[in-house]
Design an enzyme around this catalytic site. Sequence first.
Site, PDB file in Angstrom:
ATOM      1  N   PHE A 120       0.869  -1.174   0.000  1.00 43.74           N
ATOM      2  CA  PHE A 120       0.000   0.000   0.000  1.00 43.74           C
ATOM      3  C   PHE A 120       0.910   1.230   0.000  1.00 43.74           C
ATOM      4  CE2 PHE A 120      -2.651   3.062   2.498  1.00 43.74           C
ATOM      5  CZ  PHE A 120      -3.861   2.978   1.833  1.00 43.74           C
ATOM      6  N   LEU A 122       1.102   4.755  -0.024  1.00 40.93           N
ATOM      7  CA  LEU A 122       0.411   6.023   0.210  1.00 40.93           C
ATOM      8  C   LEU A 122       1.337   7.068   0.827  1.00 40.93           C
ATOM      9  CD1 LEU A 122      -2.241   7.706   0.355  1.00 40.93           C
ATOM     10  CD2 LEU A 122      -2.645   6.655   2.601  1.00 40.93           C
ATOM     11  N   GLU A 124       4.249   9.507   2.052  1.00 38.76           N
ATOM     12  CA  GLU A 124       5.360  10.176   1.390  1.00 38.76           C
ATOM     13  C   GLU A 124       6.192  10.933   2.420  1.00 38.76           C
ATOM     14  OE1 GLU A 124       2.909  11.004  -2.790  1.00 38.76           O
ATOM     15  OE2 GLU A 124       3.882  12.673  -1.745  1.00 38.76           O
ATOM     16  N   PRO A 125       7.386  11.408   2.034  1.00 38.12           N
ATOM     17  CA  PRO A 125       8.211  12.158   2.976  1.00 38.12           C
ATOM     18  C   PRO A 125       7.486  13.344   3.618  1.00 38.12           C
ATOM     19  CG  PRO A 125       9.526  11.547   1.080  1.00 38.12           C
ATOM     20  CD  PRO A 125       8.106  11.134   0.772  1.00 38.12           C
ATOM     21  N   GLN A 337       8.686  -2.988  33.889  1.00 31.95           N
ATOM     22  CA  GLN A 337       8.853  -2.568  35.285  1.00 31.95           C
ATOM     23  C   GLN A 337       8.804  -3.760  36.240  1.00 31.95           C
ATOM     24  OE1 GLN A 337       9.622   0.493  35.715  1.00 31.95           O
ATOM     25  NE2 GLN A 337       9.667   0.669  37.944  1.00 31.95           N
ATOM     26  N   GLY A 340      11.898  -5.684  36.176  1.00 29.71           N
ATOM     27  CA  GLY A 340      13.052  -4.994  36.733  1.00 29.71           C
ATOM     28  C   GLY A 340      14.195  -4.944  35.742  1.00 29.71           C
ATOM     29  N   GLU A 364      -0.769   3.785  10.325  1.00 27.09           N
ATOM     30  CA  GLU A 364      -2.201   3.732   9.976  1.00 27.09           C
ATOM     31  C   GLU A 364      -3.007   4.762  10.751  1.00 27.09           C
ATOM     32  OE1 GLU A 364      -4.077   0.045   9.106  1.00 27.09           O
ATOM     33  OE2 GLU A 364      -2.189  -0.990   8.784  1.00 27.09           O
TER      34      GLU A 364
END
Length: 385
Positions: A120, A122, A124-125, A337, A340, A364
């Site tokens: 897909f 779609l 872009e930069p 957590q 540890g 998305e």
Amino acid sequence: MDPSDFADVLRSVREFVREQVVPLEDRIEADDAVPDQLRDACKAMGLYGFAIPESYGGIGLSMAEEVELAMELGWTTPALRSMFGTNNGIAGQVLLSGGTEEQRQEWLPRLASGEVVASFALTEPDAGSDPSSLTTKAVRDGDAWVISGAKRWITNAPLADVLMVFARTDPDAPPAKGISTFLVPTDAPGVSFGPHDAKMGQRGSWTCEVYLDDVRVPAAHLVGGEEGLHRGFVTAMKCLAHGRLHIAALCVGMSARLVHETVEFASAREQGGHLIATYQLVQGLVADSVTDLHAGRALVREAAKAYDDGSDRVTGPSTAKYFCSEAVGRIADRAVQVHGGSGYMREVPVERMYRDVRLFRIYEGTSQIQQVIIARGALGKAARG
């Protein structure tokens, strides 16, 4: 699908994930690749076509069934689901939502079998959360279209056989208009790829930049034919809504695995002569994670029901994606957590998952985009002033 048949599918996937994939998680992480035997097994199980209708060679799951499957897939590294996720999801849904019958007949059976991998294209930069600002362009030239531009972070692009490319076909139209979708074979002259991205997490799931330098495709590769011209933005939004609900369910599956890892560790680890499970502050962390898990699972199932009956295919997917992607991040943080110092070490599942789940709040549609969609759905015109 018949309930008993679907129960068999879920059982087979659960066994496959837990018995064959989980033992290979460290190898997938180290190699940044999913072993071929797992890829072949997924094809044999029909996982490349679980959301594609039976009439096109797929399994044809409803959304209510699909989210249950995604929860099972979420038990392990997201790289597994990513292999076939685009065929079923945002790429395959382009053809189901906007393709012509000829295009569906030509491509969907091959997507469902895994013969062809689709991506897909779609983002872009400079067009991520707001795809209406994309600049890739397509110009008509006789019986062909010539496409130029660049796409970024495209899942499965290094492995893809065909790209669903979104390009601007009417430069004079408003931003959300004038966009169309094209089927672009990756062996077409002018298509090239950057190296696959080095990401924080989700190793084994490949993404990269895609370059389109005057790529010529036949007019028949315009998704939807002439009637689909300039409807790319609408198609993208429909596909993303479907994908958001699927990702929400995947987050629930990963939440369940994280709770399992947390409970197992707390029930075995001793500190000060006592199991850490006996300490109320640890119990509080576990309780919060279990509550997030149950809330997310219930929300996904309710949203899937509304998606199937058509009563809500916008706000429901956004609420599910927003809550579940944020919740799995909280659960992963608590898991580290409770572990540890061990939770900060490589080759410990919760450390890897902590990095893996961070992406769900971004792709998305970021959590902030989901907030906007949810708020506008509730406030209507008032939200737009």
